[in-house]
Design a protein around this motif. Structure first.
Motif, PDB file in Angstrom:
ATOM      1  N   GLY A  81      43.784 -20.453  -5.294  1.00  0.00           N
ATOM      2  CA  GLY A  81      43.074 -20.820  -6.334  1.00  0.00           C
ATOM      3  C   GLY A  81      42.405 -19.540  -6.857  1.00  0.00           C
ATOM      4  O   GLY A  81      42.189 -18.385  -6.096  1.00  0.00           O
ATOM      5  N   ARG A  82      41.844 -19.545  -8.000  1.00  0.00           N
ATOM      6  CA  ARG A  82      40.984 -18.352  -8.427  1.00  0.00           C
ATOM      7  C   ARG A  82      39.729 -18.927  -9.098  1.00  0.00           C
ATOM      8  O   ARG A  82      39.870 -20.115  -9.750  1.00  0.00           O
ATOM      9  CB  ARG A  82      41.901 -17.681  -9.727  1.00  0.00           C
ATOM     10  N   ALA A  83      38.435 -18.291  -8.837  1.00  0.00           N
ATOM     11  CA  ALA A  83      37.542 -18.901  -9.388  1.00  0.00           C
ATOM     12  C   ALA A  83      36.822 -17.776 -10.547  1.00  0.00           C
ATOM     13  O   ALA A  83      36.987 -16.710 -10.413  1.00  0.00           O
ATOM     14  CB  ALA A  83      36.492 -19.158  -8.354  1.00  0.00           C
ATOM     15  N   CYS A  84      36.157 -18.484 -11.531  1.00  0.00           N
ATOM     16  CA  CYS A  84      35.494 -17.614 -12.686  1.00  0.00           C
ATOM     17  C   CYS A  84      34.184 -18.236 -12.782  1.00  0.00           C
ATOM     18  O   CYS A  84      33.935 -19.345 -12.831  1.00  0.00           O
ATOM     19  CB  CYS A  84      36.392 -17.833 -13.976  1.00  0.00           C
ATOM     20  N   LEU A  85      33.153 -17.339 -12.336  1.00  0.00           N
ATOM     21  CA  LEU A  85      31.868 -17.874 -12.406  1.00  0.00           C
ATOM     22  C   LEU A  85      30.985 -16.748 -13.258  1.00  0.00           C
ATOM     23  O   LEU A  85      31.327 -15.405 -13.078  1.00  0.00           O
ATOM     24  CB  LEU A  85      30.976 -17.979 -11.298  1.00  0.00           C
ATOM     25  N   GLN A  86      30.016 -16.985 -13.995  1.00  0.00           N
ATOM     26  CA  GLN A  86      29.373 -15.882 -14.750  1.00  0.00           C
ATOM     27  C   GLN A  86      27.802 -16.065 -14.708  1.00  0.00           C
ATOM     28  O   GLN A  86      27.472 -17.442 -14.624  1.00  0.00           O
ATOM     29  CB  GLN A  86      29.588 -15.708 -16.086  1.00  0.00           C
ATOM     30  N   LEU A  87      27.177 -15.108 -14.857  1.00  0.00           N
ATOM     31  CA  LEU A  87      25.337 -15.329 -14.947  1.00  0.00           C
ATOM     32  C   LEU A  87      25.357 -15.648 -16.657  1.00  0.00           C
ATOM     33  O   LEU A  87      26.235 -15.386 -17.266  1.00  0.00           O
ATOM     34  CB  LEU A  87      24.973 -14.085 -14.580  1.00  0.00           C
ATOM     35  N   THR A  88      24.367 -16.205 -16.579  1.00  0.00           N
ATOM     36  CA  THR A  88      23.913 -16.815 -18.148  1.00  0.00           C
ATOM     37  C   THR A  88      23.305 -15.685 -18.865  1.00  0.00           C
ATOM     38  O   THR A  88      22.734 -15.858 -19.764  1.00  0.00           O
ATOM     39  CB  THR A  88      23.284 -18.017 -18.084  1.00  0.00           C
ATOM     40  N   VAL A  89      23.007 -14.617 -18.247  1.00  0.00           N
ATOM     41  CA  VAL A  89      22.558 -13.283 -18.935  1.00  0.00           C
ATOM     42  C   VAL A  89      23.613 -12.353 -18.786  1.00  0.00           C
ATOM     43  O   VAL A  89      24.309 -12.152 -17.834  1.00  0.00           O
ATOM     44  CB  VAL A  89      21.149 -12.744 -18.363  1.00  0.00           C
ATOM     45  N   PRO A  90      23.530 -11.386 -19.861  1.00  0.00           N
ATOM     46  CA  PRO A  90      24.431 -10.583 -19.758  1.00  0.00           C
ATOM     47  C   PRO A  90      24.081  -9.465 -18.470  1.00  0.00           C
ATOM     48  O   PRO A  90      22.907  -9.156 -18.420  1.00  0.00           O
ATOM     49  CB  PRO A  90      24.505  -9.416 -21.049  1.00  0.00           C
ATOM     50  N   ALA A  91      24.931  -9.162 -17.709  1.00  0.00           N
ATOM     51  CA  ALA A  91      24.744  -8.138 -16.586  1.00  0.00           C
ATOM     52  C   ALA A  91      25.788  -7.663 -16.190  1.00  0.00           C
ATOM     53  O   ALA A  91      26.970  -7.955 -16.286  1.00  0.00           O
ATOM     54  CB  ALA A  91      23.941  -8.994 -15.578  1.00  0.00           C
ATOM     55  N   PRO A  92      25.750  -6.231 -15.409  1.00  0.00           N
ATOM     56  CA  PRO A  92      27.052  -5.468 -14.791  1.00  0.00           C
ATOM     57  C   PRO A  92      27.785  -6.689 -13.873  1.00  0.00           C
ATOM     58  O   PRO A  92      27.168  -7.450 -13.211  1.00  0.00           O
ATOM     59  CB  PRO A  92      26.345  -4.602 -14.275  1.00  0.00           C
ATOM     60  N   SER A  93      29.006  -6.173 -13.760  1.00  0.00           N
ATOM     61  CA  SER A  93      29.666  -7.091 -13.002  1.00  0.00           C
ATOM     62  C   SER A  93      29.555  -7.360 -11.630  1.00  0.00           C
ATOM     63  O   SER A  93      29.644  -8.348 -10.828  1.00  0.00           O
ATOM     64  CB  SER A  93      31.272  -6.553 -12.925  1.00  0.00           C
ATOM     65  N   TYR A  94      28.894  -5.905 -11.105  1.00  0.00           N
ATOM     66  CA  TYR A  94      28.358  -6.075  -9.813  1.00  0.00           C
ATOM     67  C   TYR A  94      27.111  -7.222  -9.307  1.00  0.00           C
ATOM     68  O   TYR A  94      26.943  -7.541  -8.422  1.00  0.00           O
ATOM     69  CB  TYR A  94      27.836  -4.674  -9.185  1.00  0.00           C
ATOM     70  N   ASP A  95      26.669  -7.249 -10.630  1.00  0.00           N
ATOM     71  CA  ASP A  95      25.464  -8.290 -10.474  1.00  0.00           C
ATOM     72  C   ASP A  95      26.096  -9.609 -10.152  1.00  0.00           C
ATOM     73  O   ASP A  95      25.727 -10.364  -9.390  1.00  0.00           O
ATOM     74  CB  ASP A  95      24.672  -8.306 -11.693  1.00  0.00           C
ATOM     75  N   ARG A  96      27.085  -9.889 -11.090  1.00  0.00           N
ATOM     76  CA  ARG A  96      27.768 -11.355 -10.825  1.00  0.00           C
ATOM     77  C   ARG A  96      28.281 -11.156  -9.418  1.00  0.00           C
ATOM     78  O   ARG A  96      28.403 -12.254  -8.798  1.00  0.00           O
ATOM     79  CB  ARG A  96      28.988 -11.462 -11.883  1.00  0.00           C
ATOM     80  N   MET A  97      29.016 -10.212  -9.038  1.00  0.00           N
ATOM     81  CA  MET A  97      29.675 -10.274  -7.625  1.00  0.00           C
ATOM     82  C   MET A  97      28.694 -10.656  -6.525  1.00  0.00           C
ATOM     83  O   MET A  97      28.782 -11.437  -5.661  1.00  0.00           O
ATOM     84  CB  MET A  97      30.318  -8.916  -7.229  1.00  0.00           C
ATOM     85  N   LEU A  98      27.232  -9.835  -6.744  1.00  0.00           N
ATOM     86  CA  LEU A  98      26.329 -10.178  -5.652  1.00  0.00           C
ATOM     87  C   LEU A  98      25.908 -11.802  -5.778  1.00  0.00           C
ATOM     88  O   LEU A  98      25.742 -12.213  -4.634  1.00  0.00           O
ATOM     89  CB  LEU A  98      25.007  -9.355  -6.149  1.00  0.00           C
ATOM     90  N   ALA A  99      25.939 -12.262  -6.908  1.00  0.00           N
ATOM     91  CA  ALA A  99      25.367 -13.732  -7.113  1.00  0.00           C
ATOM     92  C   ALA A  99      26.337 -14.547  -6.325  1.00  0.00           C
ATOM     93  O   ALA A  99      26.107 -15.425  -5.616  1.00  0.00           O
ATOM     94  CB  ALA A  99      25.199 -14.001  -8.250  1.00  0.00           C
ATOM     95  N   GLU A 100      27.713 -14.229  -6.784  1.00  0.00           N
ATOM     96  CA  GLU A 100      28.873 -15.098  -5.820  1.00  0.00           C
ATOM     97  C   GLU A 100      28.612 -14.964  -4.502  1.00  0.00           C
ATOM     98  O   GLU A 100      28.947 -16.029  -3.597  1.00  0.00           O
ATOM     99  CB  GLU A 100      30.179 -14.464  -6.528  1.00  0.00           C
ATOM    100  N   TYR A 101      28.256 -13.757  -3.747  1.00  0.00           N
ATOM    101  CA  TYR A 101      28.385 -13.661  -2.569  1.00  0.00           C
ATOM    102  C   TYR A 101      27.080 -14.461  -1.829  1.00  0.00           C
ATOM    103  O   TYR A 101      27.421 -15.042  -0.930  1.00  0.00           O
ATOM    104  CB  TYR A 101      28.238 -12.075  -2.377  1.00  0.00           C
ATOM    105  N   LEU A 102      25.720 -14.395  -2.505  1.00  0.00           N
ATOM    106  CA  LEU A 102      24.790 -14.877  -1.904  1.00  0.00           C
ATOM    107  C   LEU A 102      25.215 -16.371  -2.035  1.00  0.00           C
ATOM    108  O   LEU A 102      24.605 -16.992  -1.247  1.00  0.00           O
ATOM    109  CB  LEU A 102      23.598 -14.578  -2.800  1.00  0.00           C
ATOM    110  N   LEU A 103      25.536 -16.954  -3.349  1.00  0.00           N
ATOM    111  CA  LEU A 103      25.838 -18.405  -3.298  1.00  0.00           C
ATOM    112  C   LEU A 103      26.760 -18.952  -2.288  1.00  0.00           C
ATOM    113  O   LEU A 103      26.801 -19.877  -1.683  1.00  0.00           O
ATOM    114  CB  LEU A 103      26.381 -18.609  -4.603  1.00  0.00           C
ATOM    115  N   LEU A 104      28.027 -18.206  -2.000  1.00  0.00           N
ATOM    116  CA  LEU A 104      29.211 -18.584  -1.109  1.00  0.00           C
ATOM    117  C   LEU A 104      28.545 -18.429   0.282  1.00  0.00           C
ATOM    118  O   LEU A 104      29.173 -19.282   1.153  1.00  0.00           O
ATOM    119  CB  LEU A 104      30.464 -17.645  -1.189  1.00  0.00           C
TER     120      LEU A 104
END
Lengths: 78, 153
Positions: B81-104
Motif C-alpha cells: 500500500g501507499r500512505a498519504c499523511l500531511q501536517l495541518t500547517v504548511p511545512a517543508p516535506s522533510y518536516d512531514r517525513m520527520l513527523a511520520e517517522y516519529l509517529l511510526l
C-alpha cells in the motif's frame, strides 16, 4: 547543557524556548510549560528528541529537548 | 497569507525550483538539518544516500518515507500500500517525513488511523504494470521510428 522546545513550522522549525536546567528560574520554567501545554491542547504531539531518543511524550520534561509536531491529517492519496 | 503570518512559502519536494537564499530554500534546508539531527546514525546515513527514511515498525511492516509519498511493504518486502499523511500547517516535506517517522516509531496504530492509506492488490499491480509495458512499447516504437526517419534524411 541547554535544552530546547521547538515546533515544526513553515520555516522548518521555530524555537519556542531554550533553557539550562541548572540556571533556569522556576518562573521561567512554568512559563515554558504553559506554552507547551497550550500547544498540546491544540492537538500537537510532543516528542523527546534528546540524544535521538525519539519517543512521544505527554508531559513537559525540563531535562529534555522537545519537539512539537502539529496535528496531522490524511492526505489526498493517489 | 497563512494564519501564522507566513507568506508565499510553498512546501513540496522540489526545492530546485526556488532560488537559493529564498524563504523556501532556507526552510527546506533547516527542515533537512533537523531531520538529520533527529535520525539515529544508520537511518541518517540511509537518508543521506537515498533521500528516504526506511523504518521497520512493530507490526513487521516496513515504511519507505519519501518526500512525495510513503510506501508500505509487508514482512517479505512486497508493496502492500501507499500512505498519504500531511501536517495541518504548511511545512517543508522533510518536516512531514520527520513527523511520520516519529509517529511510526512510537504509535503505528495511530498512524493507520490518521493517514490516508491505499491498499494494493496483485491484480491492480498487474494492471498498472501491463499498462506501463504497453506504454513503454508504444513510446519505444515512436523513438525507433524517429531514429530510422532521421537516418534516412
Amino acid at each position: 547543557m541547554k535544552h530546547s522546545l521547538r515546533k515544526l513550522s513553515p520555516r522548518g522549525d521555530d524555537l519556542i524556548a531554550e533553557w539550562e536546567p541548572d540556571t533556569v528560574t522556576p518562573e521561567r520554567l512554568q512559563e515554558i510549560q504553559r506554552e507547551f501545554d497550550q500547544l498540546m491542547q491544540r492537538g500537537y504531539l510532543a516528542a523527546d528528541v534528546t540524544d535521538q531518543r525519539n519517543v512521544l511524550v505527554n508531559e513537559f520534561d525540563p531535562n529534555a529537548d522537545l519537539l512539537l509536531i502539529p496535528r496531522m491529517a490524511g492526505g489526498a492519496g493517489r | 497569507m497563512a494564519r501564522d503570518g507566513s507568506v508565499g512559502i510553498p512546501c513540496g519536494p522540489f526545492p530546485i525550483l526556488a532560488p537559493p537564499g529564498s524563504d523556501y530554500h532556507v526552510a527546506y534546508e533547516r527542515a533537512r538539518a533537523l531531520l538529520c539531527q533527529v535520525l539515529p546514525d544508520p537511518d541518517r546515513r540511509y537518508f543521506e544516500r537515498t533521500n528516504q527514511i526506511r523504518i521497520r515498525a512493530a507490526s513487521g511492516k516496513t515504511y519507505d518515507i519519501a518526500p512525495w509519498q510513503t510506501q508500505i511493504l509487508d514482512a517479505r518486502s512486497r508493496l502492500i500500500g501507499r500512505a498519504c499523511l500531511q501536517l495541518t500547517v504548511p511545512a517543508p516535506s522533510y518536516d512531514r517525513m520527520l513527523a511520520e517517522y516519529l509517529l511510526l516509531r512510537n504509535d503505528e496504530a495511530r498512524y493507520w488511523r490518521i493517514a490516508n492509506i491505499t491498499r494494493f492488490s496483485l491484480l491492480e499491480e498487474y494492471r498498472s504494470r501491463k499498462c506501463a509495458i504497453w506504454l513503454g512499447m508504444i513510446l519505444g516504437g515512436i523513438v525507433i521510428g524517429f531514429i530510422q526517419w532521421w537516418g534516412m534524411h
